[in-house]
Scaffold this motif. Structure first.
Motif, PDB file in Angstrom:
ATOM      1  N   ALA B 215       0.828  -1.204   0.000  1.00 56.79           N
ATOM      2  CA  ALA B 215       0.000   0.000   0.000  1.00 56.79           C
ATOM      3  C   ALA B 215       0.862   1.253   0.000  1.00 56.79           C
ATOM      4  CB  ALA B 215      -0.924  -0.003   1.222  1.00 56.79           C
ATOM      5  N   GLU B 216       0.419   2.250  -0.767  1.00 57.66           N
ATOM      6  CA  GLU B 216       1.105   3.546  -0.736  1.00 57.66           C
ATOM      7  C   GLU B 216       0.582   4.396   0.406  1.00 57.66           C
ATOM      8  OE1 GLU B 216       1.883   4.249  -5.482  1.00 57.66           O
ATOM      9  OE2 GLU B 216       0.045   5.003  -4.584  1.00 57.66           O
ATOM     10  N   ARG B 217      -0.702   4.195   0.675  1.00 52.99           N
ATOM     11  CA  ARG B 217      -1.313   4.937   1.779  1.00 52.99           C
ATOM     12  C   ARG B 217      -2.151   3.967   2.582  1.00 52.99           C
ATOM     13  NH1 ARG B 217      -4.611  10.030   1.259  1.00 52.99           N
ATOM     14  NH2 ARG B 217      -5.546   9.067  -0.574  1.00 52.99           N
ATOM     15  N   ILE B 218      -2.263   4.261   3.878  1.00 56.32           N
ATOM     16  CA  ILE B 218      -3.030   3.383   4.755  1.00 56.32           C
ATOM     17  C   ILE B 218      -4.037   4.225   5.528  1.00 56.32           C
ATOM     18  CG2 ILE B 218      -2.902   1.801   6.737  1.00 56.32           C
ATOM     19  CD1 ILE B 218      -0.043   1.099   5.764  1.00 56.32           C
ATOM     20  N   PHE B 219      -5.287   3.725   5.578  1.00 52.96           N
ATOM     21  CA  PHE B 219      -6.312   4.359   6.403  1.00 52.96           C
ATOM     22  C   PHE B 219      -6.614   3.433   7.555  1.00 52.96           C
ATOM     23  CE2 PHE B 219      -6.881   5.783   2.083  1.00 52.96           C
ATOM     24  CZ  PHE B 219      -7.030   7.158   2.216  1.00 52.96           C
ATOM     25  N   VAL B 220      -6.703   3.988   8.757  1.00 50.06           N
ATOM     26  CA  VAL B 220      -6.979   3.143   9.913  1.00 50.06           C
ATOM     27  C   VAL B 220      -8.340   3.508  10.493  1.00 50.06           C
ATOM     28  CG1 VAL B 220      -6.119   2.270  12.102  1.00 50.06           C
ATOM     29  CG2 VAL B 220      -4.511   3.167  10.400  1.00 50.06           C
ATOM     30  N   LEU B 221      -9.207   2.510  10.588  1.00 50.02           N
ATOM     31  CA  LEU B 221     -10.532   2.719  11.159  1.00 50.02           C
ATOM     32  C   LEU B 221     -10.593   2.048  12.523  1.00 50.02           C
ATOM     33  CD1 LEU B 221     -13.127   1.920   8.342  1.00 50.02           C
ATOM     34  CD2 LEU B 221     -12.774   4.125   9.439  1.00 50.02           C
ATOM     35  N   ASN B 222     -11.252   2.694  13.454  1.00 48.39           N
ATOM     36  CA  ASN B 222     -11.522   2.057  14.740  1.00 48.39           C
ATOM     37  C   ASN B 222     -12.853   2.579  15.255  1.00 48.39           C
ATOM     38  OD1 ASN B 222     -11.094   0.371  16.877  1.00 48.39           O
ATOM     39  ND2 ASN B 222      -9.926   1.890  18.051  1.00 48.39           N
ATOM     40  N   HIS B 223     -13.740   1.677  15.642  1.00 54.48           N
ATOM     41  CA  HIS B 223     -15.079   2.042  16.100  1.00 54.48           C
ATOM     42  C   HIS B 223     -15.749   3.016  15.137  1.00 54.48           C
ATOM     43  CE1 HIS B 223     -14.421  -0.170  19.681  1.00 54.48           C
ATOM     44  NE2 HIS B 223     -13.397   0.572  20.068  1.00 54.48           N
ATOM     45  N   GLY B 224     -15.596   2.782  13.846  1.00 58.17           N
ATOM     46  CA  GLY B 224     -16.284   3.608  12.867  1.00 58.17           C
ATOM     47  C   GLY B 224     -15.613   4.938  12.552  1.00 58.17           C
ATOM     48  N   ARG B 225     -14.556   5.246  13.290  1.00 58.65           N
ATOM     49  CA  ARG B 225     -13.892   6.525  13.030  1.00 58.65           C
ATOM     50  C   ARG B 225     -12.569   6.298  12.308  1.00 58.65           C
ATOM     51  NH1 ARG B 225     -15.780  10.770  16.177  1.00 58.65           N
ATOM     52  NH2 ARG B 225     -13.849  11.866  15.743  1.00 58.65           N
ATOM     53  N   LEU B 226     -12.245   7.260  11.462  1.00 55.08           N
ATOM     54  CA  LEU B 226     -10.956   7.214  10.795  1.00 55.08           C
ATOM     55  C   LEU B 226      -9.939   7.817  11.760  1.00 55.08           C
ATOM     56  CD1 LEU B 226      -9.724   6.488   8.061  1.00 55.08           C
ATOM     57  CD2 LEU B 226     -10.156   8.831   7.328  1.00 55.08           C
ATOM     58  N   ILE B 227      -9.061   6.969  12.330  1.00 52.59           N
ATOM     59  CA  ILE B 227      -8.173   7.523  13.362  1.00 52.59           C
ATOM     60  C   ILE B 227      -6.801   7.899  12.824  1.00 52.59           C
ATOM     61  CG2 ILE B 227      -9.326   6.426  15.335  1.00 52.59           C
ATOM     62  CD1 ILE B 227      -7.047   4.337  15.291  1.00 52.59           C
ATOM     63  N   ALA B 228      -6.476   7.411  11.640  1.00 53.74           N
ATOM     64  CA  ALA B 228      -5.180   7.818  11.085  1.00 53.74           C
ATOM     65  C   ALA B 228      -5.177   7.572   9.595  1.00 53.74           C
ATOM     66  CB  ALA B 228      -4.050   7.021  11.740  1.00 53.74           C
ATOM     67  N   GLU B 229      -4.408   8.360   8.857  1.00 52.24           N
ATOM     68  CA  GLU B 229      -4.169   8.054   7.462  1.00 52.24           C
ATOM     69  C   GLU B 229      -2.803   8.566   7.072  1.00 52.24           C
ATOM     70  OE1 GLU B 229      -7.281  10.954   5.647  1.00 52.24           O
ATOM     71  OE2 GLU B 229      -5.784  10.642   4.083  1.00 52.24           O
ATOM     72  N   GLY B 230      -2.155   7.854   6.178  1.00 51.83           N
ATOM     73  CA  GLY B 230      -0.844   8.328   5.771  1.00 51.83           C
ATOM     74  C   GLY B 230      -0.013   7.224   5.153  1.00 51.83           C
ATOM     75  N   ALA B 231       1.259   7.554   4.898  1.00 55.93           N
ATOM     76  CA  ALA B 231       2.172   6.582   4.306  1.00 55.93           C
ATOM     77  C   ALA B 231       2.475   5.500   5.334  1.00 55.93           C
ATOM     78  CB  ALA B 231       3.452   7.292   3.882  1.00 55.93           C
ATOM     79  N   PRO B 232       2.877   4.288   4.870  1.00 56.50           N
ATOM     80  CA  PRO B 232       3.127   3.190   5.804  1.00 56.50           C
ATOM     81  C   PRO B 232       4.035   3.563   6.962  1.00 56.50           C
ATOM     82  CG  PRO B 232       3.257   2.402   3.547  1.00 56.50           C
ATOM     83  CD  PRO B 232       3.030   3.884   3.469  1.00 56.50           C
TER      84      PRO B 232
END
Lengths: 321, 251, 295
Positions: B215-232
């Protein structure tokens, strides 16, 4: 597609045509020719029904509705307006069936599974009740007698050949349809409707389309039957008529295109033999189908092909249509 | 910067449970991105809203400036979003080739045809064969799909989505249920497909080798919220992400 | 409009509704618990009526015990059918279609068996002594037997309510309107449960048939009419929705009672018309949430 298979297929097709074509020449009695004619018409009805069930997975318990529409269009117009109206009546029957199946289809296709089946049954029973009660138009439970097609068609043998031609042509059309892109989508709908949506196709639209098409051929079968028997009866719309094509399909095998046709042959011949000996024909056919459903769900054609492929040691026999 | 897909303040709740909570992000053309998060974080639900299976409670989803909310799945597919599923979604009784043919014929708008045999459509046939080759499933072409090994069924599912030539391809756990070797193979294959077909690819995955590997970018979801996004690299170092995962492990 | 006449029709509609409901609740019970659609449910209704006839009119058992015996006998036949036939197709792909087909075969077989044993003439059961007359309320005459049917119906509704909301079996039944695997996970012996529930459902159908016999004479083939009516009830209320079925039955019963009074010639059409209107305007059923019907 390899050539030998196609070749074999053409051969079977021609053989079938030949057998039915020879019936009036070889059989001595009109009764036997009539029996062969019944097989043809029911065969068409059953094959058209199986486009819904075996192919698309829509078990309609109400195809008698369209069969009846075809029969009553011909019966009413030929007896009330004139024998010359035979072909226009056929056309009007098809158009009516198309219109009604479109309207009914829009309502019942919103339902799935058992609901679909039972609602199709209820609509057909509604039509049956109307036919039964609207005596002025339909003759009620007396039905309509003396439906004599015009000209040469009045000759039973000639009519038989017309039926033969129409039925074979119709089944050929349905067969092409079963193996067309549209047919492929129908099979896919049976196996995985969600995936069909996710290849960008509407499940309901295609179900509606095949519902109307199947109903058209059912109406054609009904129209042919009216001319062959020269009489029609509200029972043609009764639920047992819809049941009959279901039984034929199971008997022959719903996963094979020609299964229902073979089923029609077997069922009608059995009924002819056993029905003559006992009034308790339903219990016989009910038990036979019960055993088939439990032990041989592939039906006659399916089991035969399965045995054959086992015999040749080919384990990966797969089902077309 | 032109985004291919833009999700804005997307909201969805089942009863009191917020499964998608004010999620906003966008996907750029031709990128490859991963969505990760603990089980129940709302990843598949997010996909289901993008592809039209599940109506969101609020927010917007725009794809090439077209609003997707309220459209049917088949419309959205035809706009150019393909999808593969966590549990392989295939046509089990059809041959592998016919599975792909169905998708190709649909893309070519040929499924209304009811006369010519579907096997004689040349362009669809060529496209299906090309995809079989990319997937390495040529030898299985004539087998019914239900006979395939689990991993190959997952590939076929991806192949069906690919056959639609999507502008955006969403993959839901492409390696779920695979053995380590199959995973390895699939990871390489997906990277190859991404390059070969110039795809824009978003995938949900639990396999961290795959996520951080391709992946070039990663989105992190927790409990329905986007808690982080960015490069690995930045995700690897993100505290919130670490707590989200550790928190899940400890209880 | 004459008030007495309206009231009489109303009560007659209620007793019809009760019969419809009793029968439909058997249909909906086995569908709710086991996802089994018993197309032959009406045949068990018919069997119950014939058993009732045999036990009371031929063997001379008093009416009320005869009803129970008839119901029990229909239930035994039902359990046996499930055990011998239906259970062999569980879990098959496209099981729904095969269920309909298999139970369709049962219709054919039971219809003919009844004809073989009892012949095809009309049979009827006399109303029980004490319920022959009518009660007069103002200038309205209400046949006591109709009242008895309504009472039995209320009794079953109360019993069902108690079972569904107060017992473990009822909670399982409600929770498991999902699928058989979940039942299994709850530590339930699934095959046995299905056989028993199928027996209960068909016993309910059989008892209804016997109850109805003094009002509507029984003939072979009565099964299909009643199954369609029950199905319409269930469509109105939502399959597996017990209370919905009750309202659906009352609606259908009243519509039919008034149709018979005003347009007797066309009365048999009205059930269907109600169904079509429902489908057009409330395709999800009058009372059920839409998702229940995606079975």
């Amino acid at each position: 597609m390899d050539l030998p298979r196609r070749y074999k297929f053409g051969l079977l097709w021609t053989a079938g045509l030949l057998v039915f074509a020879l019936v009036p020449l070889l059989m001595t009695s009109r009764y036997q020719m009539n029996l062969a004619g019944h097989i043809l018409v029911w065969g068409l009805f059953a094959v058209s029904f199986n486009m819904l069930w075996g192919v698309t997975g829509m078990l309609s318990f109400g195809q008698a509705l369209y069969y009846g529409i075809g029969a009553y269009s011909v019966g009413l117009l030929v007896t009330r307006v004139g024998a010359a109206w035979f072909f226009p009546a056929l056309g009007i029957g098809l158009a009516t069936a198309a219109l009604i199946s479109l309207l009914v289809g829009l309502l019942v296709i919103r339902m799935t599974g058992v609901y679909f089946t039972m609602l199709t049954l209820a609509f057909a029973q509604l039509a049956y009740q109307v036919t039964l009660k609207w005596r002025d138009l339909t003759g009620g439970d007396d039905g309509i007698q003396g439906i004599i097609p015009p000209g040469l068609l009045a000759d039973k043998t000639f009519y038989y050949y017309v039926v033969l031609a129409v039925v074979f042509f119709s089944i050929w059309v349905l067969k092409r349809m079963a193996y067309s892109p549209f047919g492929l989508v129908l099979r896919c709908i049976q196996q995985n409707p969600e995936r069909v949506r996710f290849i960008g196709r509407s499940v309901r639209m295609n179900q509606l389309r095949i519902y109307v098409i199947s109903s058209l051929f059912a109406a054609a079968a009904g129209a042919l039957m009216a001319g062959m028997d020269s009489s029609i009866h509200p029972d043609m719309l009764y639920w047992t008529t819809s049941g009959e094509v279901i039984l034929m399909s199971v008997l022959g095998g719903i996963n094979r295109f020609f299964g229902p046709f073979i089923g029609a042959i077997v069922l009608i011949l059995l009924e002819d033999v056993i029905g003559a000996k006992t009034e308790f024909w339903p219990i016989v056919i009910g038990s036979v189908i019960l055993v088939i459903v439990i032990l041989f769900p592939r039906g006659v054609v399916g089991e035969a092909q399965h045995l054959w492929s086992r015999f040749r040691g080919d384990s990966s026999q797969r089902s077309p249509a | 910067m032109n985004a291919l897909l833009r999700v804005e303040q997307l909201r969805k709740a089942f009863g009191g449970l917020k499964v998608t909570d004010e999620v906003s992000f966008s996907i750029r053309p031709q990128e490859i991105a991963a969505i990760i998060g603990p089980n129940g974080a709302g990843k598949t639900t997010l996909f289901n809203q993008i592809t039209g299976q599940l109506p969101p409670d609020g927010g917007r989803i725009r794809f090439e400036e077209v609003d997707l909310v309220g459209r049917s799945p088949q419309d959205i597919v035809r706009l150019g979003i393909g999808r593969s599923f966590q549990i392989a979604s295939i046509f089990p009784d059809e041959s592998v080739r016919d599975n792909l043919l169905a998708a190709c014929l649909s893309r070519l708008n040929q499924t209304r045809r009811l006369w010519r045999p579907y096997t004689s459509h040349l362009q669809a046939g060529e496209e299906a064969m090309a995809i079989l080759a990319s997937l390495g499933l040529e030898s299985q072409a004539n087998r019914p799909a239900y006979e395939l090994a689990h991993g190959d069924q997952k590939l076929l599912d991806i192949g069906i989505a690919l056959a639609l030539r999507p502008k955006l391809l969403l993959m839901d756990e492409p390696t779920a249920g695979m053995s380590p070797e199959e995973r390895q193979r699939t990871r390489t294959l997906i990277k190859k497909l991404w390059q070969e077909y110039r795809l824009t690819l978003v995938f949900i995955e639990h396999d961290m080798d795959m996520v951080f590997g391709i992946a070039e970018r990663i989105f992190v979801l927790n409990h329905g919220r986007l808690i982080a996004e960015g490069a690995p690299e930045s995700i690897r170092a993100n505290r919130d992400v670490i707590t989200a995962y550790l928190g899940e492990e400890t209880g | 409009m004459d008030f007495a006449f309206l009231a009489t029709q109303m009560v007659s509609g209620f007793s019809l509704a009760t019969l419809l409901f009793l029968n439909a609740s058997g249909l909906t019970l086995i569908f709710g618990v086991g996802r089994i659609f018993n197309f032959a449910h009406g045949s068990f209704y018919m069997l119950g009526a014939y058993f009732g006839y045999q036990v009371s009119a031929v063997w001379g058992l008093p009416f009320w015990p005869a009803i129970l015996v008839a119901g029990a006998a229909a239930g035994i036949v039902g359990s046996a059918s499930e055990y011998l036939f239906l259970r062999r197709i569980y879990g098959r792909p496209h099981e729904g279609g095969f269920q309909i087909l298999l139970t369709y075969c049962l219709i054919l077989i039971f219809d003919d068996l009844v004809k073989m044993i009892w012949g095809s003439e009309y049979k009827s059961i006399a109303k029980p002594p004490g319920f022959l007359g009518a009660v007069q309320v103002g200038d309205v005459f209400i046949p006591t037997y109709n009242l008895a049917i309504i009472a039995v119906g209320l009794l079953v509704v109360l019993a069902a309510w108690w079972i569904l909301s107060r017992t473990r079996a009822g909670r399982i039944a409600r929770a498991s309107a999902v699928d058989r695997e979940i039942l299994g996970c709850l530590g339930v012996n699934v095959p046995l449960t299905l056989t028993v529930v199928f027996g209960l459902a068909t016993a309910l159908g059989g008892m209804t048939g016997a109850l109805a016999a003094p009002l509507r004479s029984v003939t072979p083939g009565a099964g299909i009419e009643i199954i369609i009516d029950s199905l319409i009830v269930v469509v109105l209320g939502g399959m597996g929705n017990f209370w919905g079925a009750w309202f659906g039955a009352i609606l259908l019963g009243e519509v039919n009672a008034f149709a018979v009074a005003f347009v007797p010639e066309w009365s048999s059409l009205f059930s269907y018309i109600v169904m079509v209107l429902t489908l057009i305007f409330r395709p999800e059923g009058l009372f059920a949430p839409a998702r229940i019907r995606k079975a």
